[in-house]
Design a protein around this motif. Sequence first.
Motif, mmCIF file in Angstrom:
data_model
loop_
_atom_site.group_PDB
_atom_site.id
_atom_site.type_symbol
_atom_site.label_atom_id
_atom_site.label_comp_id
_atom_site.label_asym_id
_atom_site.label_seq_id
_atom_site.Cartn_x
_atom_site.Cartn_y
_atom_site.Cartn_z
ATOM 1 N N SER A 49 0.829 -1.202 0.000
ATOM 2 C CA SER A 49 0.000 0.000 0.000
ATOM 3 C C SER A 49 0.869 1.260 0.000
ATOM 4 C CB SER A 49 -0.928 -0.002 1.219
ATOM 5 O OG SER A 49 -1.690 1.175 1.254
ATOM 6 N N LEU A 50 1.930 1.273 0.798
ATOM 7 C CA LEU A 50 2.841 2.422 0.824
ATOM 8 C C LEU A 50 3.502 2.645 -0.538
ATOM 9 C CD1 LEU A 50 4.562 1.957 4.299
ATOM 10 C CD2 LEU A 50 3.024 3.807 3.623
ATOM 11 N N LEU A 51 3.893 1.555 -1.194
ATOM 12 C CA LEU A 51 4.489 1.677 -2.521
ATOM 13 C C LEU A 51 3.488 2.256 -3.517
ATOM 14 C CD1 LEU A 51 6.443 -1.704 -2.723
ATOM 15 C CD2 LEU A 51 7.421 0.588 -2.400
ATOM 16 N N PHE A 52 2.261 1.757 -3.477
ATOM 17 C CA PHE A 52 1.212 2.231 -4.392
ATOM 18 C C PHE A 52 0.920 3.714 -4.160
ATOM 19 C CE2 PHE A 52 -3.339 2.617 -5.610
ATOM 20 C CZ PHE A 52 -3.208 2.310 -6.955
ATOM 21 N N GLN A 53 0.782 4.098 -2.907
ATOM 22 C CA GLN A 53 0.518 5.511 -2.583
ATOM 23 C C GLN A 53 1.684 6.401 -3.018
ATOM 24 O OE1 GLN A 53 -0.480 5.823 1.609
ATOM 25 N NE2 GLN A 53 -1.800 4.036 1.464
ATOM 26 N N GLY A 54 2.899 5.941 -2.784
ATOM 27 C CA GLY A 54 4.065 6.724 -3.164
ATOM 28 C C GLY A 54 4.170 6.917 -4.666
ATOM 29 N N LEU A 55 3.959 5.845 -5.428
ATOM 30 C CA LEU A 55 3.995 5.969 -6.886
ATOM 31 C C LEU A 55 2.880 6.879 -7.378
ATOM 32 C CD1 LEU A 55 4.901 2.402 -8.214
ATOM 33 C CD2 LEU A 55 6.312 4.461 -8.218
ATOM 34 N N ASN A 56 1.707 6.768 -6.770
ATOM 35 C CA ASN A 56 0.595 7.642 -7.161
ATOM 36 C C ASN A 56 0.938 9.112 -6.938
ATOM 37 O OD1 ASN A 56 -1.155 5.701 -8.139
ATOM 38 N ND2 ASN A 56 -2.129 5.373 -6.155
ATOM 39 N N ARG A 57 1.638 9.423 -5.845
ATOM 40 C CA ARG A 57 2.049 10.813 -5.587
ATOM 41 C C ARG A 57 3.026 11.300 -6.655
ATOM 42 N NH1 ARG A 57 1.784 9.070 -0.206
ATOM 43 N NH2 ARG A 57 3.998 8.544 -0.175
ATOM 44 N N VAL A 58 3.970 10.445 -7.024
ATOM 45 C CA VAL A 58 4.949 10.815 -8.053
ATOM 46 C C VAL A 58 4.241 11.048 -9.389
ATOM 47 C CG1 VAL A 58 6.940 9.999 -9.393
ATOM 48 C CG2 VAL A 58 6.862 9.624 -6.914
ATOM 49 N N ILE A 59 3.333 10.158 -9.747
ATOM 50 C CA ILE A 59 2.590 10.285 -11.010
ATOM 51 C C ILE A 59 1.754 11.562 -11.005
ATOM 52 C CG2 ILE A 59 0.736 9.255 -12.397
ATOM 53 C CD1 ILE A 59 1.941 6.480 -11.513
ATOM 54 N N ALA A 60 1.095 11.846 -9.890
ATOM 55 C CA ALA A 60 0.275 13.062 -9.804
ATOM 56 C C ALA A 60 1.137 14.320 -9.895
ATOM 57 C CB ALA A 60 -0.527 13.062 -8.504
ATOM 58 N N GLN A 71 11.224 -5.948 -15.898
ATOM 59 C CA GLN A 71 10.685 -7.271 -15.618
ATOM 60 C C GLN A 71 11.467 -7.910 -14.476
ATOM 61 O OE1 GLN A 71 11.001 -9.180 -19.416
ATOM 62 N NE2 GLN A 71 9.051 -8.361 -20.111
ATOM 63 N N THR A 72 10.792 -8.764 -13.738
ATOM 64 C CA THR A 72 11.390 -9.427 -12.587
ATOM 65 C C THR A 72 12.226 -10.609 -13.044
ATOM 66 O OG1 THR A 72 9.445 -8.851 -11.292
ATOM 67 C CG2 THR A 72 10.866 -10.546 -10.397
ATOM 68 N N PHE A 73 13.386 -10.744 -12.441
ATOM 69 C CA PHE A 73 14.176 -11.940 -12.675
ATOM 70 C C PHE A 73 13.895 -12.906 -11.528
ATOM 71 C CE2 PHE A 73 16.678 -9.020 -10.203
ATOM 72 C CZ PHE A 73 17.221 -9.802 -9.213
ATOM 73 N N VAL A 74 14.182 -14.173 -11.723
ATOM 74 C CA VAL A 74 13.893 -15.189 -10.714
ATOM 75 C C VAL A 74 15.105 -15.343 -9.802
ATOM 76 C CG1 VAL A 74 13.307 -17.612 -10.336
ATOM 77 C CG2 VAL A 74 12.333 -16.377 -12.270
ATOM 78 N N ASN A 75 14.865 -15.231 -8.509
ATOM 79 C CA ASN A 75 15.902 -15.437 -7.504
ATOM 80 C C ASN A 75 15.981 -16.911 -7.141
ATOM 81 O OD1 ASN A 75 16.814 -12.816 -7.011
ATOM 82 N ND2 ASN A 75 15.106 -12.379 -5.661
ATOM 83 N N LYS A 76 16.990 -17.255 -6.369
ATOM 84 C CA LYS A 76 17.083 -18.615 -5.839
ATOM 85 C C LYS A 76 16.039 -18.825 -4.757
ATOM 86 C CE LYS A 76 21.946 -18.896 -6.888
ATOM 87 N NZ LYS A 76 23.290 -18.725 -6.443
ATOM 88 N N ARG A 88 6.274 -5.661 -8.102
ATOM 89 C CA ARG A 88 6.235 -5.353 -9.523
ATOM 90 C C ARG A 88 4.789 -5.144 -9.985
ATOM 91 N NH1 ARG A 88 5.846 -7.812 -14.329
ATOM 92 N NH2 ARG A 88 7.010 -6.848 -16.015
ATOM 93 N N GLY A 89 3.867 -5.906 -9.408
ATOM 94 C CA GLY A 89 2.444 -5.705 -9.709
ATOM 95 C C GLY A 89 2.006 -4.290 -9.354
ATOM 96 N N ILE A 90 2.479 -3.780 -8.230
ATOM 97 C CA ILE A 90 2.174 -2.401 -7.829
ATOM 98 C C ILE A 90 2.790 -1.426 -8.830
ATOM 99 C CG2 ILE A 90 2.588 -0.632 -6.058
ATOM 100 C CD1 ILE A 90 0.462 -2.823 -5.318
ATOM 101 N N ALA A 91 4.023 -1.719 -9.281
ATOM 102 C CA ALA A 91 4.708 -0.852 -10.247
ATOM 103 C C ALA A 91 3.955 -0.806 -11.578
ATOM 104 C CB ALA A 91 6.141 -1.334 -10.467
ATOM 105 N N LEU A 92 3.274 -1.889 -11.935
ATOM 106 C CA LEU A 92 2.457 -1.911 -13.154
ATOM 107 C C LEU A 92 1.098 -1.261 -12.924
ATOM 108 C CD1 LEU A 92 3.239 -5.572 -14.244
ATOM 109 C CD2 LEU A 92 3.881 -3.509 -15.513
#
Length: 172
Positions: A49-60, A71-76, A88-92
């Motif tokens: 939620s914090l990430l989503f709100q923060g990105l929304n502020r930047v976009i606004a 794109q996400t790479f796969v970790n071990k 990444r879903g929030i970033a999209l």
Amino acid sequence: MRVMGIDPGLRNMGWGIIDMDGPRLRHVANGVVHSVADGSKADLAARLSLLFQGLNRVIAQYRPEAAAVEQTFVNKDATGTLKLGQARGIALLAPAEAGLQVGEYAPNAVKKTVVGVGHAGKEQVQHMVRVQLPGVKFETADAADALAIAICHAHHLQGRVMRVAASNRGTI
């Protein structure tokens, strides 16, 4: 055209904004959205939620016209990969909710576009971001990566514009 690049991360999500005027690129702003403060441990939903709100502020604030996400790479670690995928879903989602078309690029595609080599190191990427955006200052590697993603997307958008123009002239 104003382009936003986003480097997904659950703790620190980098963002960068550039303006594109034909082949010219100009730095507008960059930074990081943090999902935790002072080492505290918020639950996953609160962090997203914090990430989503923060990105929304930047976009606004900056009103980009296009956005791109790495794109996400796969970790071990499967759990870590899943959490990064949720970030990444929030970033999209944030730019899509703002009505922006969102491009997606593999890390090697970003490096190839910005540096010319798909397996370039972080220092090389940061150097080429500085070359392509004279005078840029970024505090973190996440913000530099986000600017590289924005540069990559700008170059791809320029290519599309040139193909459409050539098609309209009947040269393709």
